[in-house]
Every structure is written in structure tokens, then in C-alpha cells.
Design an enzyme around this catalytic site. Structure first.
Site, PDB file in Angstrom:
ATOM      1  N   LYS A   1       0.836  -1.206   0.000  1.00  0.00           N
ATOM      2  CA  LYS A   1       0.000   0.000   0.000  1.00  0.00           C
ATOM      3  C   LYS A   1       0.867   1.249   0.000  1.00  0.00           C
ATOM      4  CE  LYS A   1      -4.412  -1.452   1.916  1.00  0.00           C
ATOM      5  NZ  LYS A   1      -5.122  -1.657   0.670  1.00  0.00           N
TER       6      LYS A   1
ATOM      7  N   LYS B   1     -12.342  -8.960  -4.851  1.00  0.00           N
ATOM      8  CA  LYS B   1     -13.561  -8.168  -4.722  1.00  0.00           C
ATOM      9  C   LYS B   1     -13.292  -6.669  -4.892  1.00  0.00           C
ATOM     10  CE  LYS B   1     -12.805  -8.783   0.109  1.00  0.00           C
ATOM     11  NZ  LYS B   1     -13.011  -9.787   1.117  1.00  0.00           N
TER      12      LYS B   1
ATOM     13  N   LYS C   1      -4.932 -12.183  -9.075  1.00  0.00           N
ATOM     14  CA  LYS C   1      -5.922 -12.865  -8.234  1.00  0.00           C
ATOM     15  C   LYS C   1      -7.338 -12.300  -8.448  1.00  0.00           C
ATOM     16  CE  LYS C   1      -6.756 -12.715  -3.453  1.00  0.00           C
ATOM     17  NZ  LYS C   1      -6.418 -12.681  -2.047  1.00  0.00           N
TER      18      LYS C   1
HETATM   19  P1  AMP Z   1     -10.098 -11.499   1.291  1.00  0.00           P
HETATM   20  O1  AMP Z   1     -11.246 -11.441   0.347  1.00  0.00           O
HETATM   21  O2  AMP Z   1      -8.813 -11.098   0.628  1.00  0.00           O
HETATM   22  O3  AMP Z   1     -10.349 -10.862   2.613  1.00  0.00           O
HETATM   23  O4  AMP Z   1      -9.911 -13.031   1.611  1.00  0.00           O
HETATM   24  C1  AMP Z   1     -10.794 -13.779   2.403  1.00  0.00           C
HETATM   25  C2  AMP Z   1     -10.479 -15.229   2.212  1.00  0.00           C
HETATM   26  O5  AMP Z   1     -10.835 -15.646   0.879  1.00  0.00           O
HETATM   27  C3  AMP Z   1      -8.997 -15.542   2.383  1.00  0.00           C
HETATM   28  O6  AMP Z   1      -8.834 -16.789   3.031  1.00  0.00           O
HETATM   29  C4  AMP Z   1      -8.507 -15.567   0.970  1.00  0.00           C
HETATM   30  O7  AMP Z   1      -7.377 -16.339   0.782  1.00  0.00           O
HETATM   31  C5  AMP Z   1      -9.694 -16.152   0.215  1.00  0.00           C
HETATM   32  N1  AMP Z   1      -9.638 -15.648  -1.155  1.00  0.00           N
HETATM   33  C6  AMP Z   1      -9.872 -14.382  -1.576  1.00  0.00           C
HETATM   34  N2  AMP Z   1      -9.721 -14.269  -2.910  1.00  0.00           N
HETATM   35  C7  AMP Z   1      -9.360 -15.505  -3.350  1.00  0.00           C
HETATM   36  C8  AMP Z   1      -9.022 -16.051  -4.634  1.00  0.00           C
HETATM   37  N3  AMP Z   1      -9.060 -15.308  -5.735  1.00  0.00           N
HETATM   38  N4  AMP Z   1      -8.709 -17.358  -4.702  1.00  0.00           N
HETATM   39  C9  AMP Z   1      -8.693 -18.119  -3.591  1.00  0.00           C
HETATM   40  N5  AMP Z   1      -8.983 -17.674  -2.361  1.00  0.00           N
HETATM   41  C10 AMP Z   1      -9.302 -16.391  -2.225  1.00  0.00           C
END
Ligand code: AMP
Ligand code: TRP
Length: 330
Positions: free
Chosen positions: A111, A196, A193
Site C-alpha cells: 500500500k 472483490k 488474483k
Molecule cells: P479477502 O477477500 O482477501 O479478505 O480473503 C478472504 C479469504 O478468501 C482468504 O482466506 C482468501 O485467501 C480467500 N480468497 C480471496 N480471494 C481468493 C481467490 N481469488 N482465490 C482463492 N482464495 C481467495
């Protein structure tokens, strides 16, 4: 029974990546582990969130936790901010973490490197709150995505140091990184990746996407010009990503899928992937619609906060006695 703990930070709508990489696994684990899962709403506000949007995302996240099959009878499900001990233990953990350690955290450094202005102090101390979230409940395992591993390692270091200084207080948790589906990639840029934060991007499927929109996103996924369905993340990242998505949702080994689609064109293969995605979203969305209009969310959060607060207040008391700030018998 061993205990497992994880949190999700819904600073946007939950995605297919969240589902395959995290939620789906939590559901599987709840039969073999005592699951503690929470919505990390304090972590959300380390970056500004529109309050109305945040409220909706938080409520949807709880509904989706339940819609995908987390069972409030088996798992403790709660909202981080409703268990006040998290913030307090977070401060204590901040006092037991060195600046040098926080300076090394890649999430923060990324960041900073992007020259984002007005970075909050909260984003800097984010890992110390996460340390508190974890150590509060003495979990054996913490399932997280690759990007959160460094934070769990910092948590382990802090716990070890605390135990050495003040005597045995915390269990040292193990991070658990899923192998298949750990990184679902963006459909429009398969070297990135699926996330969201890609607002309005065709590359990201949201669990609450309109089914036709979701189907179109899969059909327009970026692939390559090799023309053969193969699992090769270096030369065919798009096709490999679609194979991963299909495999995770249909529980079919990737090898078997490659065999099935070896003579198919990409169009036909994509159609099959889109169908698997739409079938899964259909089930989730039907359950979601029932849950969001019922009082299950209220009941789940009330019960979850009660159970979590009981464990958290015992742990916080113990910590406060150990470090000497607690002078009364309670
Ligand atoms: P976040 O959305 O980054 O807060 O992630 C929440 C959970 O979802 C974490 O355990 C991430 O590793 C998983 N996660 C988020 N995006 C992905 C993705 N594109 N592929 C696999 N796991 C994901
Ligand atoms: N930081 C995690 C994420 O962005 C969410 C989180 C907060 C978490 N506290 C946690 C995950 C404790 C595991 C354990 O995904």
C-alpha cells in the site's frame, strides 16, 4: 476436538474466489473441527468504507456464510466488533509487537509503495488486531489464503515472545493454506488474483451475481491461442484457472477434466465451466434469499457473540493478570 479459526473481511461483496479458497473449506472442516469463524468488520474500516455499503456487505456476508452451509449449531459465527475484547487484546498485542515487524509486512508495504495517500494508523496495526483475533481463542489451525500467511507468522512470533516473557498463555497456531483453489485468478487477467476490489470488473464473479451475468463472465474469460485444454499455469493461465474452478466445484480431479475436454474447443469447455458455476450459484442464491428475509441472521449473531464473548473474556482476564494491569479479583 481441535479448534480452527478464521475471519473474512468483507470490504466488498464476496466472490467466487472467497468461496472456493475459504468458505467452502470452512463448511468441510466444521464436522472435524470446532470452527470459530467471524466477520472481521473492524479490519474492514482500516480503509474507508461507505457506511451504507458496508452495512449491506456485512449482512450479506453473514447470510452467505449460512447459505453456503456453515451451521451455527456446529460453528461459532460472530461479528468481530460485537466481542469487545478483540480491540482490547489488539492494543495489548500492539504493545508486544515491534515497529520493525510491522514495517516488514508486505500488505502494508504494498500500500505504501503504491503511494496511497492518507494511509490510516489502523492499516499499519492491522496485523496486531489479527494477532488478537487468533490468540483469543487458542486455535490449533488458522486457514487463510497465501496473502495472509505472513500475518499468521507474525502472530506466532508474538505469541511465542509473550509466552516466554509472561509464562504459558497462548497456544501457537499453525497457518493452513489450501492447495487446490488457493488462488482463483481473475477471468479477465489470469495472472492476477480474482478480487472483490476489482469493482465492476468482468474478471470477478460475485456470489450474488445475476446468473446470466456470471455465465457471460465465464464465457468471455481470457484464454490463449494454443487451442488445447491443458493444465499449465505458466503457458495457459486462463485455461488452468477455469480447470481449477470446475475441479473445485464439481469435485472432479483436474486430470480427469483434461481427459474429458482434450478434444473440445474452448467454447465448449467454457460452457461446461459456466454451467458448473451457475449450478453452484443457483443453490447458494436460493438459500441466501430465504435467509436474508428471516431472523436467522439475528439469532446466529446473538448466539455467536455470546459464545465467543465467554471465551474471550476468560482469555483477556488471564492476559491482563499476567501482564500486571489487572489488580482486582474478577
Ligand atoms: P479477502 O477477500 O482477501 O479478505 O480473503 C478472504 C479469504 O478468501 C482468504 O482466506 C482468501 O485467501 C480467500 N480468497 C480471496 N480471494 C481468493 C481467490 N481469488 N482465490 C482463492 N482464495 C481467495
Ligand atoms: N486479514 C484477513 C483477511 O484479509 C481477515 C482476518 C482478520 C483474519 N482477522 C483474522 C483471518 C484472523 C484469519 C484469522 O482475509
Amino acid at each position: 476436538m481441535k479448534r480452527m479459526l478464521s475471519g473474512i473481511k468483507p470490504s466488498g461483496q464476496l466472490t467466487l474466489g472467497n468461496y472456493i479458497g475459504a468458505l467452502k473449506n470452512f463448511v468441510k472442516y466444521q464436522d472435524d473441527y470446532e470452527m470459530v469463524v467471524f466477520i472481521a468488520n473492524l479490519h474492514c474500516i482500516t480503509v474507508y468504507q461507505d457506511p451504507q455499503e458496508l452495512k449491506k456487505n456485512l449482512k450479506d456476508a453473514v447470510a452467505l456464510y449460512l447459505a453456503v452451509g456453515l451451521d451455527p449449531e456446529k460453528s461459532i459465527i460472530f461479528l468481530q466488533s460485537e466481542v469487545l475484547q478483540h480491540a482490547q487484546l489488539g492494543f495489548i498485542m500492539a504493545c508486544n509487537t515491534y515497529l520493525g515487524e510491522l514495517n516488514r509486512m508486505t500488505q502494508f508495504k504494498d500500500k505504501q509503495a503504491k503511494n496511497e495517500t492518507n494511509l490510516s494508523a489502523g492499516i499499519y496495526t492491522y496485523p496486531t488486531l489479527m494477532t488478537a483475533d487468533i490468540l483469543m481463542y487458542d486455535p490449533d489451525f488458522v486457514p487463510v489464503g497465501e496473502d495472509q500467511k505472513q500475518h499468521v507468522e507474525l502472530c506466532r512470533d508474538t505469541a511465542q515472545r509473550f509466552n516466554n516473557k509472561y509464562g504459558e498463555t497462548f497456544k501457537i497456531p499453525e497457518p493452513l493454506i489450501p492447495t487446490v483453489g488457493a488462488r482463483i485468478m481473475s477471468l479477465s487477467n489470469p495472472t492476477k488474483k480474482m478480487s472483490k476490489s476489482d469493482h465492476g470488473d468482468k474478471g470477478c464473479i460475485y456470489l450474488l451475481d445475476d446468473l446470466n451475468v456470471a455465465r457471460k463472465k465465464v464465457m468471455s474469460a481470457v484464454t490463449d491461442d494454443l487451442g488445447k485444454v491443458n493444465f499449465d499455469t505458466v503457458n495457459q493461465p486462463g485455461i488452468s484457472n477455469l480447470l481449477q474452478i470446475h475441479s473445485s466445484l464439481s469435485h472432479t480431479p483436474i486430470k480427469e477434466l483434461v481427459e474429458t475436454f482434450k478434444d473440445s474447443g474452448y467454447g465448449e469447455f467454457k460452457k461446461a465451466v459456466a454451467q458448473v458455476v451457475v449450478d453452484e450459484l443457483t443453490i447458494i442464491q436460493e438459500r441466501y434469499k430465504q435467509i436474508i428475509t428471516s431472523n436467522i441472521i439475528e439469532e446466529t449473531l446473538d448466539n455467536g457473540a455470546k459464545k465467543a464473548s465467554y471465551l474471550a473474556s476468560k482469555k483477556l482476564n488471564k492476559v491482563q493478570r499476567k501482564i500486571g494491569i489487572e489488580i482486582r479479583k474478577r
